[in-house]
Design a protein around this motif. Structure first.
Motif, PDB file in Angstrom:
ATOM      1  N   LYS A   1      42.620  30.925  40.633  1.00 14.71           N
ATOM      2  CA  LYS A   1      41.240  31.231  40.179  1.00 14.71           C
ATOM      3  C   LYS A   1      40.187  30.190  40.524  1.00 14.71           C
ATOM      4  CE  LYS A   1      41.682  34.908  37.207  1.00 14.71           C
ATOM      5  NZ  LYS A   1      40.882  35.768  36.443  1.00 14.71           N
TER       6      LYS A   1
ATOM      7  N   ASN B   1      37.787  29.309  42.840  1.00 16.37           N
ATOM      8  CA  ASN B   1      37.255  29.923  44.068  1.00 16.37           C
ATOM      9  C   ASN B   1      36.660  28.907  45.044  1.00 16.37           C
ATOM     10  OD1 ASN B   1      34.826  29.588  42.709  1.00 16.37           O
ATOM     11  ND2 ASN B   1      34.133  31.706  42.966  1.00 16.37           N
TER      12      ASN B   1
ATOM     13  N   ALA C   1      36.322  38.082  40.673  1.00 14.50           N
ATOM     14  CA  ALA C   1      36.852  37.241  39.598  1.00 14.50           C
ATOM     15  C   ALA C   1      38.001  36.332  40.003  1.00 14.50           C
ATOM     16  CB  ALA C   1      37.304  38.136  38.441  1.00 14.50           C
ATOM     17  N   GLY C   2      38.690  36.662  41.111  1.00 13.30           N
ATOM     18  CA  GLY C   2      39.855  35.868  41.495  1.00 13.30           C
ATOM     19  C   GLY C   2      39.435  34.542  42.099  1.00 13.30           C
ATOM     20  N   GLY C   3      40.381  33.883  42.782  1.00 14.34           N
ATOM     21  CA  GLY C   3      40.077  32.593  43.388  1.00 14.34           C
ATOM     22  C   GLY C   3      39.992  32.702  44.902  1.00 14.34           C
TER      23      GLY C   3
ATOM     24  N   SER D   1      37.482  35.717  46.157  1.00 10.42           N
ATOM     25  CA  SER D   1      36.136  35.422  45.665  1.00 10.42           C
ATOM     26  C   SER D   1      35.511  34.254  46.429  1.00 10.42           C
ATOM     27  CB  SER D   1      36.226  35.096  44.171  1.00 10.42           C
ATOM     28  OG  SER D   1      35.028  34.599  43.692  1.00 10.42           O
TER      29      SER D   1
ATOM     30  N   GLU E   1      38.951  41.194  30.788  1.00  6.31           N
ATOM     31  CA  GLU E   1      39.089  39.933  31.538  1.00  6.31           C
ATOM     32  C   GLU E   1      37.869  39.046  31.309  1.00  6.31           C
ATOM     33  OE1 GLU E   1      41.590  41.055  35.486  1.00  6.31           O
ATOM     34  OE2 GLU E   1      39.579  41.908  35.392  1.00  6.31           O
TER      35      GLU E   1
ATOM     36  N   GLU F   1      38.501  35.104  29.634  1.00  5.25           N
ATOM     37  CA  GLU F   1      38.546  34.038  30.647  1.00  5.25           C
ATOM     38  C   GLU F   1      37.145  33.779  31.186  1.00  5.25           C
ATOM     39  OE1 GLU F   1      39.374  31.374  32.609  1.00  5.25           O
ATOM     40  OE2 GLU F   1      41.399  32.194  32.877  1.00  5.25           O
TER      41      GLU F   1
ATOM     42  N   ARG G   1      36.078  31.725  33.339  1.00  7.84           N
ATOM     43  CA  ARG G   1      36.037  31.516  34.794  1.00  7.84           C
ATOM     44  C   ARG G   1      35.795  32.855  35.531  1.00  7.84           C
ATOM     45  NH1 ARG G   1      35.990  26.823  38.322  1.00  7.84           N
ATOM     46  NH2 ARG G   1      35.898  27.951  40.234  1.00  7.84           N
ATOM     47  N   THR G   2      36.194  33.945  34.899  1.00  8.94           N
ATOM     48  CA  THR G   2      36.010  35.282  35.478  1.00  8.94           C
ATOM     49  C   THR G   2      34.536  35.532  35.784  1.00  8.94           C
ATOM     50  OG1 THR G   2      37.901  36.121  34.270  1.00  8.94           O
ATOM     51  CG2 THR G   2      36.299  37.745  34.930  1.00  8.94           C
TER      52      THR G   2
ATOM     53  N   ASN H   1      33.174  32.895  38.474  1.00  8.12           N
ATOM     54  CA  ASN H   1      33.595  33.242  39.840  1.00  8.12           C
ATOM     55  C   ASN H   1      32.813  34.446  40.365  1.00  8.12           C
ATOM     56  OD1 ASN H   1      35.472  31.241  39.783  1.00  8.12           O
ATOM     57  ND2 ASN H   1      37.270  32.566  39.794  1.00  8.12           N
ATOM     58  N   THR H   2      32.685  35.456  39.515  1.00 12.56           N
ATOM     59  CA  THR H   2      32.002  36.669  39.954  1.00 12.56           C
ATOM     60  C   THR H   2      30.553  36.357  40.311  1.00 12.56           C
ATOM     61  OG1 THR H   2      33.451  37.925  38.487  1.00 12.56           O
ATOM     62  CG2 THR H   2      31.535  39.081  39.342  1.00 12.56           C
TER      63      THR H   2
END
Ligand code: GTP
Ligand code: MG
Length: 390
Positions: A76, A78, A115-117, A120, A150, A154, A156-157, A160-161
């Motif tokens: 996660k 990114n 949302a991922g690393g 993203s 999500e 989290e 960070r979601t 990141n987005t």
């Protein structure tokens, strides 16, 4: 229209895999190609192995960041996803360049979750390289937005987005927004849900991409919707939807009954359009779109001018500010289908929400950090007066 599709990260790779499946279907059912190449880029070797339709070689399933992540993803972060692609861009750009029918590619489509690393972080960096190298080729992105649960658990979601959306907006010509939450089916397991969502995400692209590639005269519409129309429509924030209306087996062809049937056809068309609007990949207000496009696919006998006009009018009534392009595609057998794109959306509430929440997140993170540093100083000062046995 032919796309070169590159999926980044787990979500992106799986959706790119669906596009590879779509191309196989187009070849088998219609004898045409709609994808010049489909690639998956990931820092996670297991995700790459799990794909089904993208060719199973290193030129198509591209592992990056092996040394930094040990092949297990970036967890996660990114920024790390971005850094890895910056360092290993040639590993991805080379297979793109040597794609067999590269010159037939009308546009690039890069896909990732926000949302991922890995995906993203990678998507905007890769987009930037493609823009530099292929100045004339349109660059489209498809970003999958996270589920509601999500976002809650989290932080960070959201961060990141937001960073992914901002960065892609700066490089891509258009960004398809896909909200995972819109596709949730309560009676499916998570894994089934994701697979089902991926199928639904790519479904609207099938007729849209095929229409302009048709070779057989009987499947060529009165008004062809080709790559030029699509490229003219796509700009900025974009959503896509698909509506379907079944055509009954028995129809009454003559006299008053036939007249009534024509009314039913228009109704079916308007119904399919209304389904396409309610199935849009992200909830938005059609009045915010500056450009729109719809493709009507139906059996040749079902299509007539009054039906096409009715459908166009029903869209005009809601997408009041949009320049609308359209086409017909005499293909489907027992249904009347509409693919709808709303583009250059002036106001996307969900995107603004990510930006606002990310700003809150950043400032509260700073405050927390300062708090920790303050506490840390206190501890160090107190420790100074305690004798050590070392
Ligand atoms: N629609 C859809 N969403 C997915 C899929 N896989 C993951 N997601 C969503 O994507 C987000 C997580 O991103 P991933 O794509 O798994 O992350 P990644 O790019 O592989 O990055 P790392 O695993 O952190 O290295 C979450 O919001 C998931 O709900 C999928 O196959 N389809
Ligand atoms: Mg992953």
């Amino acid at each position: 229209m032919k796309l070169l599709v590159i999926g980044c990260g787990q979500c992106g790779g799986r959706i790119a895999d669906e596009f590879a499946r779509l191309n196989r279907k187009a070849r088998a059912q219609r004898g045409i190609d709609i994808v010049t190449n489909a690639l998956a880029v990931n820092t996670d070797i297991a995700d790459l192995t799990g794909l089904s339709f993208i060719r199973p070689d290193q030129q198509h399933r591209i592992l990056v960041g092996g040394q930094k992540t040990g092949g297990h993803g970036v967890g996660k972060i990114n920024e790390l996803g971005a850094e890895i692609v910056r360092e290993e861009s040639e590993k991805i750009l080379e297979p793109i360049k040597t794609t067999r029918h590269f010159h037939e590619t009308d546009a690039f489509l890069l896909v990732a979750s926000g949302a991922g690393g890995t995906g993203s972080g990678a998507i905007s960096i890769l987009g930037q390289y493609l823009k530099e190298r292929y100045v004339d080729k349109p660059l489209y992105n498809l970003i999958v937005l996270p589920f509601k649960h999500e976002e809650k658990v989290e932080e960070r979601t959201i961060y990141n987005t937001a960073t992914c959306l901002k960065s892609t907006y700066l490089v891509a010509d258009a960004i398809f927004l896909v909200d995972n939450q819109r596709f949730v089916r309560k009676d499916f397991s998570i894994q089934d849900n994701l697979a089902k969502i991926n199928t639904l995400v790519v479904e609207p692209f099938y007729n849209l991409l095929c229409a302009g590639e048709e070779k057989k005269p009987r499947y060529i519409g009165a008004k062809i919707l080709d790559a030029g129309d699509i490229i003219q429509t796509l700009s900025g924030w974009t959503v896509i939807g698909y509506g379907k209306s079944q055509i009954p087996l028995l129809k009454l062809p003559f006299g008053a009954a036939g007249f009534r049937e024509q009314g039913n056809e228009s109704q079916r068309g308007v119904q399919a359009m209304s389904d396409a609007v309610s199935e849009l990949s992200l909830k938005c207000n059609p009045a915010d779109a500056r450009r729109a496009l719809y493709l009507l696919s139906a059996p040749p006998g079902e299509m007539n001018m009054s039906l096409v006009n009715e459908i166009g009018n029903s869209l005009k009534r809601i997408a009041t500010e949009a320049v609308i392009r359209s086409g017909d595609y005499p293909r489907e057998k027992r249904s009347l289908d509409i693919t709808l794109i709303l583009s250059e959306l002036a106001n996307v509430g969900k995107v603004m929400e990510y930006f606002t929440k990310a700003i809150h997140y950043i400032s509260s993170y700073k405050r927390r950090r300062e708090g920790i540093e303050y506490e840390q100083q206190g501890i160090e000062e107190a420790l100074r007066d305690i004798p050590s046995l070392l």
